[in-house]
Design a protein around this motif. Structure first.
Motif, PDB file in Angstrom:
ATOM      1  N   ARG A 142      51.339 -63.915  -8.236  1.00  0.00           N
ATOM      2  CA  ARG A 142      50.769 -62.605  -7.904  1.00  0.00           C
ATOM      3  C   ARG A 142      49.248 -62.589  -7.997  1.00  0.00           C
ATOM      4  NH1 ARG A 142      52.786 -58.686 -11.706  1.00  0.00           N
ATOM      5  NH2 ARG A 142      53.479 -60.360 -13.052  1.00  0.00           N
ATOM      6  N   GLY A 143      48.661 -63.761  -8.215  1.00  0.00           N
ATOM      7  CA  GLY A 143      47.208 -63.850  -8.325  1.00  0.00           C
ATOM      8  C   GLY A 143      46.602 -64.637  -7.175  1.00  0.00           C
ATOM      9  N   GLU A 144      45.429 -64.230  -6.778  1.00  0.00           N
ATOM     10  CA  GLU A 144      44.681 -64.885  -5.688  1.00  0.00           C
ATOM     11  C   GLU A 144      43.263 -65.099  -6.206  1.00  0.00           C
ATOM     12  OE1 GLU A 144      42.718 -63.274  -1.541  1.00  0.00           O
ATOM     13  OE2 GLU A 144      44.437 -62.219  -2.387  1.00  0.00           O
ATOM     14  N   VAL A 145      42.805 -66.344  -6.204  1.00  0.00           N
ATOM     15  CA  VAL A 145      41.510 -66.688  -6.788  1.00  0.00           C
ATOM     16  C   VAL A 145      40.539 -67.091  -5.689  1.00  0.00           C
ATOM     17  CG1 VAL A 145      40.318 -68.138  -8.469  1.00  0.00           C
ATOM     18  CG2 VAL A 145      42.712 -67.495  -8.864  1.00  0.00           C
ATOM     19  N   SER A 146      39.354 -66.477  -5.695  1.00  0.00           N
ATOM     20  CA  SER A 146      38.317 -66.797  -4.711  1.00  0.00           C
ATOM     21  C   SER A 146      37.047 -67.224  -5.425  1.00  0.00           C
ATOM     22  CB  SER A 146      37.993 -65.579  -3.845  1.00  0.00           C
ATOM     23  OG  SER A 146      39.110 -65.209  -3.087  1.00  0.00           O
ATOM     24  N   CYS A 147      36.543 -68.388  -5.043  1.00  0.00           N
ATOM     25  CA  CYS A 147      35.250 -68.841  -5.534  1.00  0.00           C
ATOM     26  C   CYS A 147      34.225 -68.389  -4.502  1.00  0.00           C
ATOM     27  CB  CYS A 147      35.232 -70.353  -5.707  1.00  0.00           C
ATOM     28  SG  CYS A 147      33.698 -70.941  -6.464  1.00  0.00           S
ATOM     29  N   ALA A 148      33.614 -67.245  -4.767  1.00  0.00           N
ATOM     30  CA  ALA A 148      32.717 -66.648  -3.774  1.00  0.00           C
ATOM     31  C   ALA A 148      31.764 -65.675  -4.450  1.00  0.00           C
ATOM     32  CB  ALA A 148      33.535 -65.900  -2.713  1.00  0.00           C
ATOM     33  N   ASP A 149      30.655 -65.452  -3.789  1.00  0.00           N
ATOM     34  CA  ASP A 149      29.733 -64.396  -4.184  1.00  0.00           C
ATOM     35  C   ASP A 149      30.420 -63.058  -3.905  1.00  0.00           C
ATOM     36  OD1 ASP A 149      26.795 -63.444  -4.634  1.00  0.00           O
ATOM     37  OD2 ASP A 149      27.427 -62.482  -2.759  1.00  0.00           O
ATOM     38  N   TYR A 150      30.174 -62.068  -4.743  1.00  0.00           N
ATOM     39  CA  TYR A 150      30.861 -60.778  -4.575  1.00  0.00           C
ATOM     40  C   TYR A 150      30.615 -60.162  -3.204  1.00  0.00           C
ATOM     41  CZ  TYR A 150      26.589 -58.044  -5.250  1.00  0.00           C
ATOM     42  OH  TYR A 150      25.357 -57.479  -5.091  1.00  0.00           O
ATOM     43  N   ARG A 151      29.416 -60.342  -2.641  1.00  0.00           N
ATOM     44  CA  ARG A 151      29.106 -59.749  -1.330  1.00  0.00           C
ATOM     45  C   ARG A 151      30.015 -60.315  -0.239  1.00  0.00           C
ATOM     46  NH1 ARG A 151      24.392 -61.289  -3.481  1.00  0.00           N
ATOM     47  NH2 ARG A 151      22.966 -59.694  -4.187  1.00  0.00           N
ATOM     48  N   SER A 152      30.091 -61.635  -0.186  1.00  0.00           N
ATOM     49  CA  SER A 152      30.917 -62.249   0.857  1.00  0.00           C
ATOM     50  C   SER A 152      32.391 -61.934   0.633  1.00  0.00           C
ATOM     51  CB  SER A 152      30.673 -63.754   0.942  1.00  0.00           C
ATOM     52  OG  SER A 152      30.989 -64.382  -0.276  1.00  0.00           O
ATOM     53  N   PHE A 153      32.828 -61.882  -0.627  1.00  0.00           N
ATOM     54  CA  PHE A 153      34.216 -61.539  -0.908  1.00  0.00           C
ATOM     55  C   PHE A 153      34.544 -60.135  -0.407  1.00  0.00           C
ATOM     56  CE2 PHE A 153      37.451 -59.545  -3.512  1.00  0.00           C
ATOM     57  CZ  PHE A 153      38.489 -60.456  -3.413  1.00  0.00           C
ATOM     58  N   LEU A 154      33.692 -59.167  -0.750  1.00  0.00           N
ATOM     59  CA  LEU A 154      33.951 -57.779  -0.348  1.00  0.00           C
ATOM     60  C   LEU A 154      33.935 -57.613   1.171  1.00  0.00           C
ATOM     61  CD1 LEU A 154      31.917 -55.830  -3.064  1.00  0.00           C
ATOM     62  CD2 LEU A 154      34.405 -56.060  -2.906  1.00  0.00           C
ATOM     63  N   LYS A 155      33.083 -58.340   1.853  1.00  0.00           N
ATOM     64  CA  LYS A 155      33.000 -58.238   3.320  1.00  0.00           C
ATOM     65  C   LYS A 155      34.231 -58.799   4.017  1.00  0.00           C
ATOM     66  CE  LYS A 155      28.040 -58.059   3.601  1.00  0.00           C
ATOM     67  NZ  LYS A 155      26.796 -58.752   3.674  1.00  0.00           N
ATOM     68  N   LYS A 156      34.940 -59.717   3.357  1.00  0.00           N
ATOM     69  CA  LYS A 156      36.092 -60.379   3.990  1.00  0.00           C
ATOM     70  C   LYS A 156      37.434 -59.689   3.721  1.00  0.00           C
ATOM     71  CE  LYS A 156      33.972 -64.918   4.037  1.00  0.00           C
ATOM     72  NZ  LYS A 156      33.994 -66.287   3.516  1.00  0.00           N
ATOM     73  N   ILE A 157      37.433 -58.602   2.976  1.00  0.00           N
ATOM     74  CA  ILE A 157      38.698 -57.921   2.689  1.00  0.00           C
ATOM     75  C   ILE A 157      39.197 -57.249   3.967  1.00  0.00           C
ATOM     76  CG2 ILE A 157      39.824 -56.080   1.362  1.00  0.00           C
ATOM     77  CD1 ILE A 157      37.708 -56.602  -0.834  1.00  0.00           C
ATOM     78  N   PRO A 158      40.408 -57.601   4.403  1.00  0.00           N
ATOM     79  CA  PRO A 158      40.935 -57.012   5.643  1.00  0.00           C
ATOM     80  C   PRO A 158      41.228 -55.516   5.501  1.00  0.00           C
ATOM     81  CG  PRO A 158      42.271 -58.890   4.912  1.00  0.00           C
ATOM     82  CD  PRO A 158      41.320 -58.572   3.814  1.00  0.00           C
ATOM     83  N   GLU A 159      41.142 -54.827   6.590  1.00  0.00           N
ATOM     84  CA  GLU A 159      41.475 -53.401   6.609  1.00  0.00           C
ATOM     85  C   GLU A 159      42.917 -53.214   6.142  1.00  0.00           C
ATOM     86  OE1 GLU A 159      41.062 -49.581   9.607  1.00  0.00           O
ATOM     87  OE2 GLU A 159      40.446 -51.562  10.275  1.00  0.00           O
ATOM     88  N   GLY A 160      43.142 -52.184   5.347  1.00  0.00           N
ATOM     89  CA  GLY A 160      44.471 -51.892   4.834  1.00  0.00           C
ATOM     90  C   GLY A 160      44.837 -52.673   3.581  1.00  0.00           C
ATOM     91  N   MET A 161      43.920 -53.488   3.072  1.00  0.00           N
ATOM     92  CA  MET A 161      44.203 -54.304   1.884  1.00  0.00           C
ATOM     93  C   MET A 161      43.375 -53.855   0.684  1.00  0.00           C
ATOM     94  SD  MET A 161      46.606 -56.201   2.864  1.00  0.00           S
ATOM     95  CE  MET A 161      46.763 -57.323   1.513  1.00  0.00           C
TER      96      MET A 161
END
Length: 186
Positions: free
Chosen positions: A92-111
């Motif tokens: 149930r966990g998803e781990v991303s090694c990313a800067d917060y800006r790029s992570f937030l920009k990549k969140i798909p609509e509806g998620m």
């Protein structure tokens, strides 16, 4: 550091060596989750600036349906993955090694997330930038609760101009949690 309650109760969690992270103390984490206890079950949780993942893993242990962990430090994301495997919560966990800006920009609509826990470095002045990015992100839903762990002197006067308001503040010895939501009149 350990998991306080839920399916992984009492299990110890790894942290990275050194002072690059500032794990949320067990007493503070317990107080936070006592406040959130009615909101955790089946929620989508984001642990931003996740460090060793202790807060997000606590959310999963207590019944969150999903937790995304974001940290730009590779050592941190490796420790989070190991902690998820050890606690048997990796499904149930998803781990991303990313800067917060790029992570937030990549969140798909509806998620979007129900709860977003934000623990940026103290005295880094990132809080305003984070909320500017969040405001434009698909990660923020209409009723998302954002919780920021901050030093007691961090200024949040910018929130109103960005369309947010503080609903609650919980102060501890050295820091505080601010519970922030979108303004209702938006």
């Amino acid at each position: 550091m350990r998991v306080i309650a839920g399916s992984a109760r009492h299990l110890p969690l790894k942290t990275i060596a050194g002072n690059q992270t500032r794990p949320t103390q067990d007493k503070v984490k317990e107080t936070l989750f006592n406040i959130l206890q009615d909101d955790i079950e089946d929620c989508r949780f984001l642990d931003l600036f996740a460090g060793s993942g202790g807060v997000g893993i606590e959310a999963l242990s207590r019944g969150a349906s999903h937790c995304a962990f974001c940290d730009k430090n590779r050592a941190c994301t490796q420790v989070i993955r190991e902690n998820l495997v050890f606690t048997k919560l990796s499904d149930r966990g998803e781990v991303s090694c990313a800067d917060y800006r790029s992570f937030l920009k990549k969140i798909p609509e509806g998620m979007g997330f129900d709860i977003i826990f934000i623990d940026p470095p103290y005295h880094g002045g990132l809080e305003k930038e984070i909320f500017e990015e969040l405001r434009e992100s698909h990660g923020l839903k209409e009723d998302t609760l954002c919780i920021v762990e901050a030093d007691k002197h961090t200024d949040f006067s910018f929130l109103g101009d960005l369309g947010f308001e503080i609903r609650r503040i919980k102060e501890y010895k050295n820091n505080r949690h601010l519970f922030i939501v979108r303004k209702e009149d938006l």
